[in-house]
Design a protein around this motif. Structure first.
Motif, mmCIF file in Angstrom:
data_model
loop_
_atom_site.group_PDB
_atom_site.id
_atom_site.type_symbol
_atom_site.label_atom_id
_atom_site.label_comp_id
_atom_site.label_asym_id
_atom_site.label_seq_id
_atom_site.Cartn_x
_atom_site.Cartn_y
_atom_site.Cartn_z
ATOM 1 N N ILE A 1 0.848 -1.185 0.000
ATOM 2 C CA ILE A 1 0.000 0.000 0.000
ATOM 3 C C ILE A 1 0.889 1.243 0.000
ATOM 4 C CG2 ILE A 1 -1.743 1.301 1.279
ATOM 5 C CD1 ILE A 1 -2.680 -1.391 2.475
ATOM 6 N N ARG A 2 1.726 1.332 1.015
ATOM 7 C CA ARG A 2 2.684 2.444 1.129
ATOM 8 C C ARG A 2 3.882 1.884 1.879
ATOM 9 N NH1 ARG A 2 0.020 8.313 2.039
ATOM 10 N NH2 ARG A 2 1.790 9.636 1.529
ATOM 11 N N PRO A 3 4.652 1.028 1.203
ATOM 12 C CA PRO A 3 5.651 0.199 1.902
ATOM 13 C C PRO A 3 6.766 0.970 2.574
ATOM 14 C CG PRO A 3 5.901 0.005 -0.479
ATOM 15 C CD PRO A 3 4.614 0.731 -0.247
ATOM 16 N N TYR A 4 7.055 2.186 2.112
ATOM 17 C CA TYR A 4 8.175 2.935 2.685
ATOM 18 C C TYR A 4 7.707 4.145 3.489
ATOM 19 C CZ TYR A 4 10.431 0.022 -0.782
ATOM 20 O OH TYR A 4 10.833 -1.062 -1.519
ATOM 21 N N ALA A 5 6.455 4.131 3.891
ATOM 22 C CA ALA A 5 5.909 5.257 4.637
ATOM 23 C C ALA A 5 6.575 5.389 6.001
ATOM 24 C CB ALA A 5 4.403 5.087 4.812
ATOM 25 N N SER A 6 6.746 6.628 6.427
ATOM 26 C CA SER A 6 7.265 6.921 7.753
ATOM 27 C C SER A 6 6.113 6.926 8.749
ATOM 28 C CB SER A 6 7.957 8.287 7.760
ATOM 29 O OG SER A 6 8.065 8.805 9.068
ATOM 30 N N VAL A 7 6.207 6.094 9.773
ATOM 31 C CA VAL A 7 5.139 6.051 10.766
ATOM 32 C C VAL A 7 5.003 7.400 11.466
ATOM 33 C CG1 VAL A 7 6.631 5.103 12.572
ATOM 34 C CG2 VAL A 7 4.181 4.786 12.711
ATOM 35 N N VAL A 8 6.111 8.068 11.725
ATOM 36 C CA VAL A 8 6.043 9.370 12.402
ATOM 37 C C VAL A 8 5.328 10.392 11.534
ATOM 38 C CG1 VAL A 8 7.423 11.304 13.262
ATOM 39 C CG2 VAL A 8 8.076 8.959 13.823
ATOM 40 N N ASP A 9 5.675 10.447 10.245
ATOM 41 C CA ASP A 9 5.017 11.403 9.349
ATOM 42 C C ASP A 9 3.522 11.127 9.253
ATOM 43 O OD1 ASP A 9 7.465 12.572 8.878
ATOM 44 O OD2 ASP A 9 7.747 11.661 6.889
ATOM 45 N N MET A 10 3.154 9.854 9.134
ATOM 46 C CA MET A 10 1.746 9.513 8.949
ATOM 47 C C MET A 10 0.926 9.796 10.208
ATOM 48 S SD MET A 10 1.344 8.637 5.804
ATOM 49 C CE MET A 10 -0.329 7.973 5.890
ATOM 50 N N VAL A 11 1.397 9.376 11.360
ATOM 51 C CA VAL A 11 0.580 9.576 12.564
ATOM 52 C C VAL A 11 0.517 11.047 12.944
ATOM 53 C CG1 VAL A 11 1.035 7.233 13.381
ATOM 54 C CG2 VAL A 11 2.448 9.134 14.246
ATOM 55 N N THR A 12 1.550 11.799 12.620
ATOM 56 C CA THR A 12 1.494 13.248 12.845
ATOM 57 C C THR A 12 0.425 13.878 11.980
ATOM 58 O OG1 THR A 12 3.847 13.322 13.438
ATOM 59 C CG2 THR A 12 2.813 15.392 12.788
ATOM 60 N N ALA A 13 0.364 13.450 10.719
ATOM 61 C CA ALA A 13 -0.680 13.945 9.821
ATOM 62 C C ALA A 13 -2.062 13.538 10.317
ATOM 63 C CB ALA A 13 -0.451 13.409 8.407
ATOM 64 N N TYR A 14 -2.181 12.320 10.828
ATOM 65 C CA TYR A 14 -3.470 11.865 11.351
ATOM 66 C C TYR A 14 -3.921 12.738 12.522
ATOM 67 C CZ TYR A 14 -2.828 7.429 8.760
ATOM 68 O OH TYR A 14 -2.673 6.468 7.789
ATOM 69 N N GLN A 15 -3.002 13.023 13.433
ATOM 70 C CA GLN A 15 -3.379 13.856 14.583
ATOM 71 C C GLN A 15 -3.772 15.255 14.121
ATOM 72 O OE1 GLN A 15 -1.744 13.900 18.838
ATOM 73 N NE2 GLN A 15 -0.429 15.381 17.823
ATOM 74 N N GLU A 16 -3.014 15.818 13.210
ATOM 75 C CA GLU A 16 -3.317 17.159 12.713
ATOM 76 C C GLU A 16 -4.630 17.189 11.943
ATOM 77 O OE1 GLU A 16 0.149 18.165 10.468
ATOM 78 O OE2 GLU A 16 1.362 18.609 12.255
ATOM 79 N N GLY A 17 -4.986 16.062 11.330
ATOM 80 C CA GLY A 17 -6.235 15.996 10.580
ATOM 81 C C GLY A 17 -7.471 15.802 11.440
ATOM 82 N N GLY A 18 -7.286 15.484 12.727
ATOM 83 C CA GLY A 18 -8.421 15.369 13.630
ATOM 84 C C GLY A 18 -8.760 13.971 14.082
ATOM 85 N N ALA A 19 -7.883 12.998 13.831
ATOM 86 C CA ALA A 19 -8.148 11.638 14.304
ATOM 87 C C ALA A 19 -8.230 11.626 15.827
ATOM 88 C CB ALA A 19 -7.049 10.690 13.834
#
Length: 262
Positions: free
Chosen positions: A63-81
């Protein structure tokens, strides 16, 4: 892309989880000090999203094999998760235990360690990693095992998220009084999705119980259509594929806040 999935995928993943659990060293976790998972997603007056991090899946492959967990979860928090789900299963989802630790260090949202949990050692390990909750799949556990694991969660201050696929499993899940009930619209044996399963089973969930629907929500409108019916929706693949996860979450959540039609 994985073109076909064997019917015994769940059995295989459960067996592999047992092998991994057996080599975990004994641990002495302290009572969970992270934000409470159940409290973070409870309440049907507003929609909550549990945003999931996963690199691949058995049915989709990468799906997104080289994704950074830190970048993604930071975006999730900023998006309102409201909370996170982090896959740690290594063989089919390419998850790693360190992903939970990195996520816990990066954001202050409660974290569900999503794996095939079959042993108290895995629950203890989740607490050490910084998780607030663990996934317990009714279909993959004996009744006595489910009760035991729910008790370990309670002792450590973790929320048991009990995953159900049909009415029988839901009745079993309701026995864990402090559990979040998760209705998975994906059949883990065939990896097929039934997008109507959630609505069929919701009628059997008492109003006072916290309930989540998993899988099948491919667009923001799929999420806000469940407003008022569930406490939260868990979204994984769609967020991982989104060019801008913040925008995806914002569209899903603000539509209802602004009174948009379902």
């Amino acid at each position: 892309m994985i073109s076909s999935i064997r019917q015994d995928t769940l059995d295989e993943l459960i067996a592999q989880a047992g092998v991994r659990a057996a080599v975990l060293p004994p641990q002495s976790p302290t009572f969970c000090s992270r934000p409470n998972f159940r409290d973070a997603i409870a309440g049907r007056d507003q929609m909550h999203v549990i945003a999931e991090f996963k690199r691949c899946s058995p049915n989709r492959g990468d799906i997104r094999p080289y994704a950074s967990v830190v970048d993604m979860v930071t975006a999730y928090q900023e998006g309102g998760a409201s909370a996170l789900s982090v896959l740690t299963e290594p063989t089919r989802f390419r998850g790693e235990d360190i992903d939970v630790q990195l996520a816990a260090a990066a954001v202050d949202l409660p974290i569900l360690m999503k794996d095939f949990v079959v042993s108290p050692r895995q629950v203890e390990h989740a607490a050490v990693l910084g998780a607030s909750a663990v996934l317990l799949i009714v279909r993959g556990l004996q009744h006595s095992e489910l009760l035991e694991l729910g008790g370990v969660c309670r002792r450590l201050g973790l929320t048991p998220v009990v995953e159900c696929h049909d009415e029988r499993e839901l009745r079993i899940g309701l026995e864990i009084e402090d559990a979040v009930l998760a209705i998975n619209q994906r059949d883990l044996r065939h990896m097929t999705i039934d997008p109507a399963r959630g609505r069929r089973l919701l009628g059997a969930v008492p109003d006072e119980r916290v309930v989540v629907v998993e899988s099948g929500d491919a667009a923001p409108e799929d999420i806000y259509s469940l407003h008022g019916l569930v406490d939260a929706v868990l979204v994984g693949t769609s967020l991982m594929c989104a060019a801008d996860p913040r925008m995806f979450l914002s569209q899903a959540l603000q539509r209802k806040r602004h009174g948009g039609a379902a």
